[in-house]
Design a protein around this motif. Sequence first.
Motif, short mmCIF file in Angstrom:
data_model
loop_
_atom_site.label_atom_id
_atom_site.label_comp_id
_atom_site.label_asym_id
_atom_site.label_seq_id
_atom_site.Cartn_x
_atom_site.Cartn_y
_atom_site.Cartn_z
N VAL A 21 28.88 -37.00 -13.02
CA VAL A 21 28.42 -35.66 -12.66
C VAL A 21 27.46 -35.21 -13.74
O VAL A 21 27.83 -35.14 -14.92
N HIS A 22 26.21 -34.94 -13.39
CA HIS A 22 25.23 -34.53 -14.40
C HIS A 22 24.55 -33.25 -13.96
O HIS A 22 24.56 -32.87 -12.79
N ALA A 23 23.93 -32.58 -14.93
CA ALA A 23 23.22 -31.32 -14.65
C ALA A 23 21.74 -31.60 -14.48
O ALA A 23 21.30 -32.00 -13.41
N ALA A 24 20.94 -31.43 -15.52
CA ALA A 24 19.48 -31.58 -15.39
C ALA A 24 19.09 -33.02 -15.13
O ALA A 24 19.74 -33.96 -15.59
N ALA A 25 18.01 -33.20 -14.37
CA ALA A 25 17.44 -34.53 -14.15
C ALA A 25 16.57 -34.90 -15.34
O ALA A 25 15.93 -34.04 -15.95
N ASP A 26 16.55 -36.17 -15.70
CA ASP A 26 15.71 -36.65 -16.79
C ASP A 26 14.26 -36.67 -16.32
O ASP A 26 13.93 -37.34 -15.34
N PRO A 27 13.35 -35.95 -17.02
CA PRO A 27 11.96 -35.88 -16.56
C PRO A 27 11.08 -37.03 -17.04
O PRO A 27 9.93 -37.14 -16.63
N GLY A 28 11.59 -37.87 -17.92
CA GLY A 28 10.76 -38.90 -18.52
C GLY A 28 10.37 -40.00 -17.54
O GLY A 28 11.19 -40.44 -16.73
N GLU A 29 9.13 -40.46 -17.64
CA GLU A 29 8.68 -41.54 -16.76
C GLU A 29 9.46 -42.82 -17.04
O GLU A 29 9.81 -43.56 -16.12
#
Length: 343
Positions: free
Chosen positions: A107-115
């Motif tokens: 269960v995670h909150a923010a999505a990782d934005p890194g390419e």
Amino acid sequence: MAGNGTASISAAERSAMARARELALLGPRGVNPQVGAVILSPDGRVLAEGWHRGAGTPHAEVDALSKLAPGEARGATAVVTLEPCNHTGRTGPCAVALLEAGVARVVHAAADPGEASSGGAARLAVAGVEVERLDEAEGEALIADWLFVQRTGRPRVTVKWAQSLDGRAAAADGSSRWITGPEARAHVHRERSAHDAIAVGTGTVLADDPKLTARIPGVDDAPQPLPVVFGERDIPAAAALRAHPRGLRTAGRDIEAELRALAADGIQSLYVEGGPTLASAFIRAGLADRFTIYLAPTLLGGPRTAIDAIGVGTIDEQRRLAVTRLEQLGRDLLVEATTESEQ
């Protein structure tokens, strides 16, 4: 399977996410985001906790897993404030570490934005791990400044000034202590402590000899901003800034290049507290994101305006702001605003 609903999130997972956010704040702000993780047993008991302690150290999930015996995480749930990474940098992919530990649910909150680093959730789901997203907005708020750096390549900039109601920052002779009252000045110190770095120009250093420390009553270990002095004049050997607990950094006239260099060194937020010249330079360059303005109920007149030329020649070129907060501080009024692009 992967999902983004909340119906299947248990009370234990919600509680674990709140705890993970607390753990994340134990880690330093810097090049990497602050991340916290909690490992839960299949029946919802906390098995381990972890957080990221800075670049080159284990990520939060791996830190938590390291506190468990081999096989103890099999069938467990990992609750983490940021999507597990999916790349090898100074450390290996957290998604792989979770798979190898036998975690059954993430269960995670923010999505990782890194390419390079994103895709951990998809990798876990393909491998048969249940993946859910919870409190995405809270997760993004936790690392908002870091996310800003990822999008722009520079720190988020707050420009601050204090002024009279007629827009003056000082009297005609240059004296300015004090336009505002003690409540407003106390708020400035809290703002200093909330930012990674604080900027002034050499003119302010030479004229006022500021300490630029955050002094909060009853708080002996308040976080201190790194002082950054923009300009080309020498800083006197006896300047108060040379005794700053964070040291001292000098910067040239290319503001954008200096901001990118600060971001590369892990500075996520910058508080511009210099005089009209520096504040106006940031605004003119389009590098001011937030504004903290203290309005004192006084009139000064004269030429010492709070802001100089900012590149506005006609009314059609005005820099419109969105007011986000109004608050009375003693006799003064605090106005917080952002550029419209920040909305």
